[in-house]
Design a protein around this motif. Structure first.
Motif, PDB file in Angstrom:
ATOM      1  N   MET A   1       0.853  -1.197   0.000  1.00  0.00           N
ATOM      2  CA  MET A   1       0.000   0.000   0.000  1.00  0.00           C
ATOM      3  C   MET A   1       0.887   1.244   0.000  1.00  0.00           C
ATOM      4  O   MET A   1       1.750   1.378   0.851  1.00  0.00           O
ATOM      5  CB  MET A   1      -0.910  -0.015   1.240  1.00  0.00           C
ATOM      6  N   ALA A   2       0.675   2.100  -0.952  1.00  0.00           N
ATOM      7  CA  ALA A   2       1.489   3.317  -1.045  1.00  0.00           C
ATOM      8  C   ALA A   2       1.152   4.256   0.103  1.00  0.00           C
ATOM      9  O   ALA A   2       0.063   4.214   0.662  1.00  0.00           O
ATOM     10  CB  ALA A   2       1.241   4.015  -2.386  1.00  0.00           C
ATOM     11  N   THR A   3       2.103   5.135   0.411  1.00  0.00           N
ATOM     12  CA  THR A   3       1.936   6.036   1.548  1.00  0.00           C
ATOM     13  C   THR A   3       0.616   6.806   1.522  1.00  0.00           C
ATOM     14  O   THR A   3      -0.128   6.776   2.502  1.00  0.00           O
ATOM     15  CB  THR A   3       3.127   7.017   1.616  1.00  0.00           C
ATOM     16  N   PRO A   4       0.286   7.511   0.439  1.00  0.00           N
ATOM     17  CA  PRO A   4      -0.953   8.288   0.456  1.00  0.00           C
ATOM     18  C   PRO A   4      -2.178   7.418   0.708  1.00  0.00           C
ATOM     19  O   PRO A   4      -3.104   7.825   1.397  1.00  0.00           O
ATOM     20  CB  PRO A   4      -0.998   8.933  -0.932  1.00  0.00           C
ATOM     21  N   SER A   5      -2.189   6.179   0.165  1.00  0.00           N
ATOM     22  CA  SER A   5      -3.381   5.357   0.300  1.00  0.00           C
ATOM     23  C   SER A   5      -3.587   4.884   1.732  1.00  0.00           C
ATOM     24  O   SER A   5      -4.727   4.686   2.160  1.00  0.00           O
ATOM     25  CB  SER A   5      -3.330   4.161  -0.656  1.00  0.00           C
ATOM     26  N   ILE A   6      -2.513   4.679   2.509  1.00  0.00           N
ATOM     27  CA  ILE A   6      -2.671   4.335   3.923  1.00  0.00           C
ATOM     28  C   ILE A   6      -3.348   5.489   4.652  1.00  0.00           C
ATOM     29  O   ILE A   6      -4.324   5.298   5.380  1.00  0.00           O
ATOM     30  CB  ILE A   6      -1.305   4.020   4.583  1.00  0.00           C
ATOM     31  N   ILE A   7      -2.847   6.692   4.448  1.00  0.00           N
ATOM     32  CA  ILE A   7      -3.419   7.864   5.123  1.00  0.00           C
ATOM     33  C   ILE A   7      -4.862   8.064   4.678  1.00  0.00           C
ATOM     34  O   ILE A   7      -5.753   8.307   5.505  1.00  0.00           O
ATOM     35  CB  ILE A   7      -2.567   9.114   4.852  1.00  0.00           C
ATOM     36  N   GLU A   8      -5.092   7.933   3.376  1.00  0.00           N
ATOM     37  CA  GLU A   8      -6.460   8.098   2.862  1.00  0.00           C
ATOM     38  C   GLU A   8      -7.394   7.047   3.440  1.00  0.00           C
ATOM     39  O   GLU A   8      -8.553   7.343   3.774  1.00  0.00           O
ATOM     40  CB  GLU A   8      -6.452   8.002   1.329  1.00  0.00           C
ATOM     41  N   ALA A   9      -6.922   5.814   3.563  1.00  0.00           N
ATOM     42  CA  ALA A   9      -7.755   4.750   4.116  1.00  0.00           C
ATOM     43  C   ALA A   9      -8.160   5.070   5.555  1.00  0.00           C
ATOM     44  O   ALA A   9      -9.311   4.858   5.952  1.00  0.00           O
ATOM     45  CB  ALA A   9      -7.012   3.414   4.064  1.00  0.00           C
ATOM     46  N   PHE A  10      -7.228   5.600   6.328  1.00  0.00           N
ATOM     47  CA  PHE A  10      -7.544   5.970   7.716  1.00  0.00           C
ATOM     48  C   PHE A  10      -8.535   7.133   7.749  1.00  0.00           C
ATOM     49  O   PHE A  10      -9.453   7.151   8.575  1.00  0.00           O
ATOM     50  CB  PHE A  10      -6.252   6.303   8.480  1.00  0.00           C
ATOM     51  N   GLU A  11      -8.363   8.072   6.855  1.00  0.00           N
ATOM     52  CA  GLU A  11      -9.294   9.204   6.813  1.00  0.00           C
ATOM     53  C   GLU A  11     -10.695   8.735   6.417  1.00  0.00           C
ATOM     54  O   GLU A  11     -11.690   9.150   7.018  1.00  0.00           O
ATOM     55  CB  GLU A  11      -8.780  10.275   5.852  1.00  0.00           C
ATOM     56  N   GLY A  14     -12.626   7.293   9.187  1.00  0.00           N
ATOM     57  CA  GLY A  14     -12.871   8.175  10.327  1.00  0.00           C
ATOM     58  C   GLY A  14     -11.778   8.108  11.369  1.00  0.00           C
ATOM     59  O   GLY A  14     -11.989   8.464  12.530  1.00  0.00           O
ATOM     60  N   GLN A  15     -10.582   7.647  10.964  1.00  0.00           N
ATOM     61  CA  GLN A  15      -9.458   7.500  11.889  1.00  0.00           C
ATOM     62  C   GLN A  15      -8.280   8.390  11.480  1.00  0.00           C
ATOM     63  O   GLN A  15      -7.123   8.102  11.773  1.00  0.00           O
ATOM     64  CB  GLN A  15      -9.007   6.026  11.925  1.00  0.00           C
ATOM     65  N   GLY A  16      -8.578   9.492  10.819  1.00  0.00           N
ATOM     66  CA  GLY A  16      -7.528  10.389  10.344  1.00  0.00           C
ATOM     67  C   GLY A  16      -6.687  11.002  11.442  1.00  0.00           C
ATOM     68  O   GLY A  16      -5.562  11.470  11.190  1.00  0.00           O
ATOM     69  N   GLN A  17      -7.191  10.998  12.684  1.00  0.00           N
ATOM     70  CA  GLN A  17      -6.441  11.584  13.807  1.00  0.00           C
ATOM     71  C   GLN A  17      -5.105  10.887  14.030  1.00  0.00           C
ATOM     72  O   GLN A  17      -4.184  11.451  14.636  1.00  0.00           O
ATOM     73  CB  GLN A  17      -7.280  11.536  15.101  1.00  0.00           C
ATOM     74  N   ALA A  35       4.331   2.226   9.068  1.00  0.00           N
ATOM     75  CA  ALA A  35       4.483   0.775   9.254  1.00  0.00           C
ATOM     76  C   ALA A  35       3.529   0.270  10.335  1.00  0.00           C
ATOM     77  O   ALA A  35       2.906  -0.796  10.187  1.00  0.00           O
ATOM     78  CB  ALA A  35       5.930   0.439   9.620  1.00  0.00           C
ATOM     79  N   GLU A  36       3.392   1.031  11.414  1.00  0.00           N
ATOM     80  CA  GLU A  36       2.445   0.646  12.467  1.00  0.00           C
ATOM     81  C   GLU A  36       1.021   0.668  11.926  1.00  0.00           C
ATOM     82  O   GLU A  36       0.230  -0.244  12.182  1.00  0.00           O
ATOM     83  CB  GLU A  36       2.561   1.589  13.675  1.00  0.00           C
ATOM     84  N   ALA A  37       0.690   1.710  11.191  1.00  0.00           N
ATOM     85  CA  ALA A  37      -0.660   1.826  10.639  1.00  0.00           C
ATOM     86  C   ALA A  37      -0.973   0.669   9.703  1.00  0.00           C
ATOM     87  O   ALA A  37      -2.106   0.170   9.664  1.00  0.00           O
ATOM     88  CB  ALA A  37      -0.807   3.161   9.907  1.00  0.00           C
ATOM     89  N   ALA A  38       0.044   0.208   8.972  1.00  0.00           N
ATOM     90  CA  ALA A  38      -0.164  -0.883   8.021  1.00  0.00           C
ATOM     91  C   ALA A  38      -0.496  -2.201   8.728  1.00  0.00           C
ATOM     92  O   ALA A  38      -1.052  -3.116   8.109  1.00  0.00           O
ATOM     93  CB  ALA A  38       1.078  -1.057   7.150  1.00  0.00           C
ATOM     94  N   GLU A  39      -0.162  -2.316  10.016  1.00  0.00           N
ATOM     95  CA  GLU A  39      -0.507  -3.523  10.784  1.00  0.00           C
ATOM     96  C   GLU A  39      -1.995  -3.603  11.083  1.00  0.00           C
ATOM     97  O   GLU A  39      -2.514  -4.670  11.418  1.00  0.00           O
ATOM     98  CB  GLU A  39       0.219  -3.529  12.140  1.00  0.00           C
ATOM     99  N   ILE A  40      -2.682  -2.473  11.011  1.00  0.00           N
ATOM    100  CA  ILE A  40      -4.052  -2.383  11.516  1.00  0.00           C
ATOM    101  C   ILE A  40      -5.057  -2.754  10.430  1.00  0.00           C
ATOM    102  O   ILE A  40      -5.001  -2.252   9.311  1.00  0.00           O
ATOM    103  CB  ILE A  40      -4.330  -0.963  12.043  1.00  0.00           C
TER     104      ILE A  40
END
Length: 474
Positions: A1-11, A14-17, A35-40
């Motif tokens: 997963m590319a960097t922007p898509s991880i952040i976008e997925a969290f946003e 509803g977990q953009g915080q 890397a931590e976010a990718a574990e979730i």
């Protein structure tokens, strides 16, 4: 997963915080956070928020609950022939190399006032051998007895993985072949606040915690351990937790019951010492075996007495000793419709940061950790078996610095066990009314790791030593 898509997925979830301070981090810190976010698994978190945090969160259902049946020890009314057949079947499986050991060892020694992995804590009466050394010597001795190498799988945590591996290397694996000892990390889950928002521990790290001993099943799969077992012809896994040095790591009779009855998951019970003892209870519910935690079973149930025997009705205490079929572990790890361990919520004080990124150390519970319990696999298992074990031969954990289940009680239980073995084989040893000897002695598992192996070795000894203070047998 590319960097922007991880952040976008969290946003989108509803977990953009989680990335509120991302732009303030240096490049290395950004990569660690990603890397931590990718574990979730965001879908899993959303489902847990809905089922465990919502107004309709599931509660423990006691409908149709009854005590689970178990195979009693022969001296308590069990069929001696069944126990003998089970032992023979277990020994045959060990000689065929079908069995491996598995230790859940993710914990730290914090409650003992000890800084380090709990498995590195010294426990034996004279030599102060660590928990890991005791288990290693029991595995070595069993491998010699049955003529086959025994693989040992050890599940660590992110907090103690490197220290655990380093400890084994420093101690040359306590005489074991290093290629037979396999370390892998437990999975982690993010902590959330009471609104289901994932918490940050610092501006650049997520508040992550181990996913419970139930996470061991999917960790075995994800780590490749199950594939290794298949290649080695191992189909049976002996599961135990790191805090219990009395455990019969390799118990042929237990293995035999499991195999003869075609069980996918088998368990040992010990009769509860008293009504409110803090152990899980083996029960049946709607035709399935389950374990109900002491905190979930009403006191009226725990105190209920069987009219025929005069003993507690819910007497079968769970002590976290199991045997698993490897194919069953793989099935549970894969999940699928209706086949998955449930998560439980634990309200905790979780260090976090406020909206300005300032550290917050809460004085009361401010969030929820999610964890799985391995015994929740029982209802999914075909032909589950529960057998009785003697507490004195299988269970004396080191959990607390003082009082019950402490280093002192464990040391005394080890001494009582050694004294019983000596007495059973004709050696003179004075004990008090509780069976505690008046001298400090120690038997290495390499001399005898259970009643049978001790008796065999003692019988072969050309000269029998006097049981005096400081006696050590290896």
């Amino acid at each position: 997963m590319a960097t922007p898509s991880i952040i976008e997925a969290f946003e989108r979830a509803g977990q953009g915080q989680v990335f509120a301070f991302y732009s303030q981090l240096d490049a290395a810190a950004q990569q660690r956070l990603l890397a931590e976010a990718a574990e979730i698994d965001l879908a899993e978190v959303e489902q847990l928020n809905r089922t465990l945090l919502g107004k309709n969160a599931a509660t423990v259902n006691l409908d149709g609950l009854a005590p689970a049946p178990f195979a009693p020890l022969p001296e308590n009314g069990g069929n001696a022939d069944d126990w003998a057949k089970a032992k023979a079947a277990g020994e045959a499986a060990l000689r065929a190399g079908r069995v491996a050991a598995f230790t859940v060892a993710g914990g730290q020694g914090t409650r003992l006032g000890y800084d380090g992995p709990k498995g590195t804590y010294p426990v034996t009466p004279l030599k102060k051998k660590t928990l890991f050394q005791v288990f290693a010597e029991k595995i070595r001795a069993a491998a010699i007895r049955y003529g086959k190498p025994i693989h040992w799988f050890i599940m660590t945590s992110h907090a103690n993985h490197e220290a655990t591996e380093g400890f084994f290397k420093e101690n040359t694996f306590f005489g074991l072949d290093a290629s037979l000892v396999h370390f892998f990390r437990q999975g982690r889950m993010p902590a959330v606040d009471f609104n289901g928002k994932i918490l940050l521990e610092t501006t650049g790290t997520i508040a992550m915690s181990p996913d419970g001993h139930g996470g061991s099943l999917r960790a075995l799969d994800r780590s490749g351990a199950l594939d290794l077992m298949k290649r080695e012809g191992i189909d049976t896994l002996s599961y135990f937790q790191v805090d219990n040095p009395l455990i019969r790591v390799i118990d042929p009779t237990f293995i035999g019951f499991h195999l003869l009855r075609g069980s996918e998951m088998s368990s040992k019970m010990v009769p509860k010492a008293y009504a409110e003892e803090k152990v899980g209870h083996f029960c049946t519910q709607h035709g399935k075996n389950v374990v109900v935690e002491y905190s979930d079973l009403p006191a009226s149930y725990q105190k209920e007495v069987d009219e025929k025997t005069g003993k507690l009705r819910y007497i079968a205490g769970s002590v976290a000793i199991h045997i698993f079929d490897a194919a069953f572990i793989r099935r549970m790890a894969a999940g699928g419709e209706g086949v998955a361990l449930p998560f439980h919520r634990a309200d905790k004080k979780i260090p976090t940061v406020d909206a300005a990124g300032k550290a917050v150390k809460p004085e009361k519970a401010n969030g929820v950790k999610f964890e799985m319990f391995v015994f929740d696999a029982l209802p999914f298992a075909k032909n589950p078996v529960i057998i009785e074990a003697k507490r004195a031969d299988d269970f004396s954990p080191v959990k607390n610095a003082e009082g019950l289940d402490s280093p002192k009680t464990c040391r005394e239980d080890q001494l009582r066990q050694f004294a019983r073995w000596f007495k059973a084989n004709g050696a003179a040893v004075a004990t008090d009314a509780s069976g505690l000897p008046n001298v400090a002695v120690e038997v290495s598992p390499l001399f005898g790791y259970d009643e049978d192996s001790f008796a065999d070795r003692w019988a072969k000894a050309a000269t029998k030593p006097a049981i005096t203070d400081g006696l050590y047998l290896e």
